[in-house]
Design a protein around this motif. Sequence first.
Motif: not given
Length: 380
Positions: A64-75, A111-117
């Motif tokens: 990626y070369d520009s800012t990424m926004l993650t603002f929802a619950d996601v795995t 707060l959005p819940v984000i999990v990175i495995n």
Amino acid sequence: MKKKYFASSMAGMVALAIMAVPAMAKPVPMASVNGVEFNTLTEAIQVANQYPGSTIELLSDATYDSTMLTFADVTINMNGYTITRTNSEARWLVGGIEEPEDLGGEAPETLPVIVINGGDGSTITDADDAEGEISTPQLCAQYADITINEVDIINKTYDEDSSAFCLRDAATATLNDCNLEGWAGLKIYREYGTGTSNLTINGGSIVSKVGADTTYKASAILGHSDVHYDTNVTISGVTISSENSAAIALTPRCYVTIEDSTLTGTTGIYFTAGSLDIKNSVITATGEFVEEVPHEKDQDAAYTEDSYDGSGIQIISNNEFNETIPITISDDTTIISTNGYGIRELGGLDDSGVSLVDLQADGAEISGALGDIALLEAAE
């Protein structure tokens, strides 16, 4: 007859020409969202933001070369792949609030819940030839509840204000068996929004490295703040080290528990407010002793190399918080300063304050070349 022969010959030539043209390679999808494939990770995240509760699967190495926004619950399942930033001015912002001042100082209710495995080989890093001149965090959690499992996060800029991971404002982060490396491995930054931040680190390592042209030095874990909001920090089974600064430097009010961990830096821990509870750990300070260091509680103080005095634990009390600092050190902990004090308290701009440290360290092994413990005089 000639016309028929000519027509059939032309058809054959066209067919041969088509066969001779290489087939266009189909783009390799980088990720899928709930089974739907996308050619870029940015596209996948944008779609997942519209469908809270989605699962993103990495299907190949991604960039990626520009800012990424993650603002929802996601795995997000990295599946052993690498995410590479190709422009150092970009960042991955989890929580997705680019202009937090628009909140008027109030943290979101939910707060959005984000999990990175991650898993074996999963890495978030920079390209060696990344463009851009601004150093930003590789991954920043702001107004989010994020859990990261078994991911190596590297910020290769090794320059001022950069970090592998940043916990900003009212956020909760849990890092399990992650390895962080950058100018600061991990930064805690409080600027906007009410509420308490929570940081839990289980296993892995946090390392600070600096670039050749860097004026300021960084700690492996660096915390600074413009506001008086609290942060709870729990560290268990982690190796923390800085090449030429404190292993941990915290100027916000932090309530810190350290267990089964190893800390190495020019100073072990630089601390200003909150509490310290240290169990079964080894803290080693290897820097030269500095008699006179800045005593004010200033967010910039934790940046400069002359702020650290070479002690195992260096406490700046009698600051704007002006609160008692409980420090509990179990008898299975070792604190060593090769050139300074095991524990040293400095208070106020002119050292005129009384001791605000409530130290409980019976049985702990605390030693320093200049003395084991040097606290200010107790109040009468």
